[in-house]
Motif scaffolding. Sequence first.
Motif, short mmCIF file in Angstrom:
data_model
loop_
_atom_site.label_atom_id
_atom_site.label_comp_id
_atom_site.label_asym_id
_atom_site.label_seq_id
_atom_site.Cartn_x
_atom_site.Cartn_y
_atom_site.Cartn_z
N ASN A 31 -5.04 -11.13 0.88
CA ASN A 31 -4.96 -9.66 0.91
C ASN A 31 -5.86 -9.02 -0.13
N TYR A 47 -7.38 1.75 1.75
CA TYR A 47 -7.43 0.75 2.83
C TYR A 47 -6.96 -0.57 2.28
N SER A 49 -6.80 -5.01 3.53
CA SER A 49 -7.22 -6.04 4.47
C SER A 49 -6.37 -7.28 4.24
N TYR A 50 -5.84 -7.86 5.30
CA TYR A 50 -5.00 -9.04 5.17
C TYR A 50 -5.71 -10.30 5.67
N MET A 54 -10.37 -8.04 9.12
CA MET A 54 -9.20 -7.23 9.46
C MET A 54 -9.05 -6.13 8.42
N LYS A 55 -8.65 -4.95 8.87
CA LYS A 55 -8.45 -3.84 7.95
C LYS A 55 -7.35 -2.94 8.48
N GLU A 56 -6.69 -2.29 7.56
CA GLU A 56 -5.64 -1.35 7.91
C GLU A 56 -5.79 -0.10 7.04
N LYS A 57 -5.55 1.04 7.62
CA LYS A 57 -5.60 2.29 6.85
C LYS A 57 -4.40 2.37 5.92
N GLY A 58 -4.68 2.90 4.74
CA GLY A 58 -3.60 3.20 3.81
C GLY A 58 -3.17 4.65 3.94
N SER A 96 -0.64 -13.55 0.47
CA SER A 96 0.23 -12.97 1.49
C SER A 96 1.65 -13.49 1.27
N ALA B 96 5.66 -2.16 6.88
CA ALA B 96 4.39 -2.87 6.74
C ALA B 96 4.69 -4.33 6.42
N GLN B 100 1.91 -5.08 1.29
CA GLN B 100 1.53 -3.74 0.89
C GLN B 100 2.61 -3.16 0.00
#
Lengths: 113, 113
Positions: A31, A47, A49-50, A54-58, A96, B96, B100
């Motif tokens: 992560n 943002y 990424s795991y 891959m990316k996810e919005k914060g 993770s 989540a 996170q």
Amino acid sequence: DVKVTQSSRYLVKRTGEKVFLECVQDMDHENMFWYRQDPGLGLRLIYFSYDVKMKEKGDIPEGYSVSREKKERFSLILESASTNQTSMYLCASSFSGYRGEQYFGPGTRLTVT
Amino acid sequence: GQQVMQIPQYQHVQEGEDFTTYCNSSTTLSNIQWYKQRPGGHPVFLIQLVKSGEVKKQKRLTFQFGEAKKNSSLHITATQTTDVGTYFCAGPSSGAGSYQLTFGKGTKLSVIP
């Protein structure tokens, strides 16, 4: 020791410029995160990424994008810098799963004029 | 969304006095983490609490996790000038992955010599 490095400690850019902030970690963490820190507002997640690619919005992704082409590197991109993006930017990484403590880089103080 | 609140926002103490910061979450947490950020530095992980009612000590620092796993506290006994900084609590963000974190806004501690 976990080491998280950021490409610059201080950066001055002009309004409208495209800005790249680079972060590298050496602990094989899955992560990675980008935060901005402003007085009175604490740490706000932009943002994360795991995994590679891959990316996810914060909480505050507007005006930013990210790239993670390799596991150890996570880049934050300001497509067209604006003065309200003047801030301290902190990168962090973590394993993770359950343990999850985050290791932070030294930060980049970005000033947009 | 999930909120993590910390009080007080600022605390000024005379060297040798005790200090406590409190952290409250709007949701039950699987764990809570504490970080310290020295002036000009970046957040550094201090400790993680997992069990309901857990108490952990690190020298003069005592960390507690509430029975309902929605609140936590950090107590410093006999503060020293080296304790100066901002203390953040953080918990896994609800909805989540466990990686996170939602951070409180922090308590800034000043120690008067």
